[in-house]
Design a protein around this motif. Structure first.
Motif, PDB file in Angstrom:
ATOM      1  N   THR A   3     -11.812  96.024  78.082  1.00 26.47           N
ATOM      2  CA  THR A   3     -12.818  95.169  78.151  1.00 26.47           C
ATOM      3  C   THR A   3     -14.426  95.570  78.068  1.00 26.47           C
ATOM      4  OG1 THR A   3     -11.435  93.759  79.060  1.00 26.47           O
ATOM      5  CG2 THR A   3     -13.663  93.084  79.243  1.00 26.47           C
ATOM      6  N   ASN A   4     -14.518  96.645  78.906  1.00 28.77           N
ATOM      7  CA  ASN A   4     -15.835  97.307  79.016  1.00 28.77           C
ATOM      8  C   ASN A   4     -16.388  97.808  77.476  1.00 28.77           C
ATOM      9  OD1 ASN A   4     -16.274  96.526  81.388  1.00 28.77           O
ATOM     10  ND2 ASN A   4     -15.737  98.715  82.262  1.00 28.77           N
ATOM     11  N   ARG A   5     -15.468  98.509  76.895  1.00 30.86           N
ATOM     12  CA  ARG A   5     -15.741  99.125  75.595  1.00 30.86           C
ATOM     13  C   ARG A   5     -15.776  98.120  74.642  1.00 30.86           C
ATOM     14  NH1 ARG A   5     -11.483 103.802  73.680  1.00 30.86           N
ATOM     15  NH2 ARG A   5     -11.015 102.330  71.942  1.00 30.86           N
ATOM     16  N   LEU A   6     -15.360  96.864  74.578  1.00 31.54           N
ATOM     17  CA  LEU A   6     -15.409  95.885  73.678  1.00 31.54           C
ATOM     18  C   LEU A   6     -16.772  95.175  74.012  1.00 31.54           C
ATOM     19  CD1 LEU A   6     -12.159  93.855  73.523  1.00 31.54           C
ATOM     20  CD2 LEU A   6     -13.203  95.367  71.547  1.00 31.54           C
ATOM     21  N   GLU A   7     -17.195  95.082  75.351  1.00 33.34           N
ATOM     22  CA  GLU A   7     -18.342  94.466  75.765  1.00 33.34           C
ATOM     23  C   GLU A   7     -19.619  95.314  75.020  1.00 33.34           C
ATOM     24  OE1 GLU A   7     -21.013  91.671  77.291  1.00 33.34           O
ATOM     25  OE2 GLU A   7     -18.463  91.474  76.896  1.00 33.34           O
ATOM     26  N   GLU A   8     -19.388  96.788  75.254  1.00 36.04           N
ATOM     27  CA  GLU A   8     -20.582  97.544  75.165  1.00 36.04           C
ATOM     28  C   GLU A   8     -20.771  97.609  73.476  1.00 36.04           C
ATOM     29  OE1 GLU A   8     -19.258 101.258  76.609  1.00 36.04           O
ATOM     30  OE2 GLU A   8     -20.139 100.767  78.856  1.00 36.04           O
ATOM     31  N   SER A   9     -19.758  97.532  72.637  1.00 38.04           N
ATOM     32  CA  SER A   9     -19.851  97.862  71.111  1.00 38.04           C
ATOM     33  C   SER A   9     -20.458  96.456  70.626  1.00 38.04           C
ATOM     34  CB  SER A   9     -18.441  97.946  70.539  1.00 38.04           C
ATOM     35  OG  SER A   9     -17.472  97.061  70.620  1.00 38.04           O
ATOM     36  N   LYS A  10     -20.199  95.380  71.184  1.00 35.88           N
ATOM     37  CA  LYS A  10     -20.758  94.244  70.769  1.00 35.88           C
ATOM     38  C   LYS A  10     -22.356  94.107  70.655  1.00 35.88           C
ATOM     39  CE  LYS A  10     -21.004  90.200  73.649  1.00 35.88           C
ATOM     40  NZ  LYS A  10     -20.068  89.121  74.250  1.00 35.88           N
ATOM     41  N   TRP A  11     -22.890  95.015  71.406  1.00 38.92           N
ATOM     42  CA  TRP A  11     -24.233  95.234  71.471  1.00 38.92           C
ATOM     43  C   TRP A  11     -24.913  96.217  70.646  1.00 38.92           C
ATOM     44  CZ3 TRP A  11     -26.345  90.743  73.329  1.00 38.92           C
ATOM     45  CH2 TRP A  11     -25.745  90.141  74.321  1.00 38.92           C
ATOM     46  N   VAL A  12     -24.104  96.710  69.627  1.00 39.92           N
ATOM     47  CA  VAL A  12     -24.566  97.789  68.965  1.00 39.92           C
ATOM     48  C   VAL A  12     -25.360  97.522  67.673  1.00 39.92           C
ATOM     49  CG1 VAL A  12     -23.823  99.920  67.799  1.00 39.92           C
ATOM     50  CG2 VAL A  12     -22.605  99.227  69.948  1.00 39.92           C
ATOM     51  N   ARG A  13     -26.333  97.951  67.443  1.00 40.06           N
ATOM     52  CA  ARG A  13     -27.086  97.766  65.896  1.00 40.06           C
ATOM     53  C   ARG A  13     -27.751  98.889  65.477  1.00 40.06           C
ATOM     54  NH1 ARG A  13     -32.650  97.011  66.817  1.00 40.06           N
ATOM     55  NH2 ARG A  13     -33.290  97.138  68.974  1.00 40.06           N
ATOM     56  N   LEU A  14     -27.867  99.059  64.189  1.00 42.22           N
ATOM     57  CA  LEU A  14     -28.723 100.144  63.812  1.00 42.22           C
ATOM     58  C   LEU A  14     -30.045  99.811  63.527  1.00 42.22           C
ATOM     59  CD1 LEU A  14     -25.961 100.870  60.864  1.00 42.22           C
ATOM     60  CD2 LEU A  14     -26.122 101.714  63.077  1.00 42.22           C
ATOM     61  N   SER A  15     -30.921 100.767  63.709  1.00 38.41           N
ATOM     62  CA  SER A  15     -32.456 100.599  63.197  1.00 38.41           C
ATOM     63  C   SER A  15     -32.877 101.989  62.830  1.00 38.41           C
ATOM     64  CB  SER A  15     -32.914 100.457  64.610  1.00 38.41           C
ATOM     65  OG  SER A  15     -34.448 100.358  64.516  1.00 38.41           O
ATOM     66  N   PHE A  16     -33.964 101.895  61.925  1.00 38.34           N
ATOM     67  CA  PHE A  16     -34.639 103.133  61.211  1.00 38.34           C
ATOM     68  C   PHE A  16     -35.306 103.613  62.473  1.00 38.34           C
ATOM     69  CE2 PHE A  16     -34.283 100.645  57.462  1.00 38.34           C
ATOM     70  CZ  PHE A  16     -33.703 101.767  56.558  1.00 38.34           C
ATOM     71  N   TYR A  17     -35.280 105.016  62.379  1.00 37.17           N
ATOM     72  CA  TYR A  17     -36.047 105.624  63.537  1.00 37.17           C
ATOM     73  C   TYR A  17     -37.487 105.099  63.699  1.00 37.17           C
ATOM     74  CZ  TYR A  17     -38.253 109.772  65.664  1.00 37.17           C
ATOM     75  OH  TYR A  17     -39.233 110.457  66.319  1.00 37.17           O
ATOM     76  N   HIS A  18     -37.890 105.223  64.887  1.00 35.30           N
ATOM     77  CA  HIS A  18     -39.091 105.032  65.395  1.00 35.30           C
ATOM     78  C   HIS A  18     -39.677 106.116  66.516  1.00 35.30           C
ATOM     79  CE1 HIS A  18     -39.474 101.055  63.530  1.00 35.30           C
ATOM     80  NE2 HIS A  18     -38.422 100.925  64.055  1.00 35.30           N
ATOM     81  N   SER A  19     -40.946 106.564  66.489  1.00 39.17           N
ATOM     82  CA  SER A  19     -41.246 107.965  67.274  1.00 39.17           C
ATOM     83  C   SER A  19     -41.018 107.441  68.673  1.00 39.17           C
ATOM     84  CB  SER A  19     -43.019 108.034  67.301  1.00 39.17           C
ATOM     85  OG  SER A  19     -43.456 106.694  67.678  1.00 39.17           O
ATOM     86  N   GLU A  20     -40.796 106.338  69.186  1.00 36.05           N
ATOM     87  CA  GLU A  20     -40.485 105.931  70.632  1.00 36.05           C
ATOM     88  C   GLU A  20     -39.027 106.364  71.080  1.00 36.05           C
ATOM     89  OE1 GLU A  20     -39.911 101.998  68.874  1.00 36.05           O
ATOM     90  OE2 GLU A  20     -41.416 103.411  68.979  1.00 36.05           O
ATOM     91  N   HIS A  21     -38.299 106.414  69.813  1.00 38.66           N
ATOM     92  CA  HIS A  21     -36.745 107.055  70.087  1.00 38.66           C
ATOM     93  C   HIS A  21     -36.744 108.824  70.470  1.00 38.66           C
ATOM     94  CE1 HIS A  21     -35.739 103.695  67.506  1.00 38.66           C
ATOM     95  NE2 HIS A  21     -35.644 103.190  68.573  1.00 38.66           N
ATOM     96  N   TYR A  22     -37.776 109.477  70.220  1.00 36.72           N
ATOM     97  CA  TYR A  22     -37.672 110.858  69.888  1.00 36.72           C
ATOM     98  C   TYR A  22     -37.325 111.529  71.435  1.00 36.72           C
ATOM     99  CZ  TYR A  22     -38.670 115.532  68.790  1.00 36.72           C
ATOM    100  OH  TYR A  22     -38.400 116.886  68.501  1.00 36.72           O
ATOM    101  N   ALA A  23     -37.935 110.628  72.730  1.00 38.39           N
ATOM    102  CA  ALA A  23     -37.657 111.538  73.818  1.00 38.39           C
ATOM    103  C   ALA A  23     -36.431 111.324  74.021  1.00 38.39           C
ATOM    104  CB  ALA A  23     -38.372 110.798  74.851  1.00 38.39           C
TER     105      ALA A  23
END
Length: 175
Positions: A3-23
């Motif tokens: 259930t945790n695996r399904l719960e976590e994966s439902k909040w997944v999305r793709l986004s183009f990279y932004h500089s705030e992701h670098y850290a």
């Protein structure tokens, strides 16, 4: 646990990279046996940012980067396919601390819709996977990529070229 695996994966999305992701990308870790097959995000991010034909993409769980890949549509992909409307998928990785939670599978399910939305002229996604990377090959094939028998020699051995044909039917367009 399931259930945790399904719960976590439902909040997944793709986004183009932004500089705030670098850290967060700097903290990515892969074991040696995985690292030999792909690049860590910080190893390719600068090149991707400087090349107008490379598009770095972040895999987010809620708002936390858990994975990374690059899409590439330059003329250099001709060694992978003769299709001028194809895009190359590469440098795919899930941070080791987030592996085993379904993020890779979910990201690959979201990939076709993401590509169709942001690259409307593209009708095929192509990737190269080392023949020794059996786990990745199985994941790609289960996600709809097909082996048409094309091979090429990579840095550490023979690579299989896998193809995913895009269509407007039955695509998960949520990312």
């Amino acid at each position: 646990m399931f259930t945790n695996r399904l719960e976590e994966s439902k909040w997944v999305r793709l986004s183009f990279y932004h500089s705030e992701h670098y850290a967060v990308l700097q903290s990515f870790y892969l074991p040696k046996e995985q690292e030999k097959f792909t690049a860590l995000p910080t190893e390719v991010i600068d090149l991707a940012i400087q090349d107008e034909n490379r598009y770095p993409v972040i895999i987010l769980s809620r708002d936390t980067p858990v994975g990374f890949f690059v899409l590439y549509d330059g003329k250099d992909i001709q060694s992978f396919t003769s299709n001028r409307n194809a895009i190359l998928f590469g440098s795919f990785s899930i941070n080791y601390i987030h592996q085993g939670k379904g993020y890779a599978k979910k990201a690959l399910r979201l990939l076709p819709g993401f590509v169709m939305k942001h690259f409307p002229n593209i009708n095929e996604i192509v990737l190269a996977v080392n023949e020794k990377n059996v786990a990745a090959r199985r994941l790609y094939e289960k996600s709809g990529f097909e082996d048409r028998g094309l091979r090429r020699l990579g840095k550490i051995g023979m690579q299989l070229i896998l193809h995913y044909r895009l269509s407007n039917l039955n695509q998960n367009r949520i990312y």
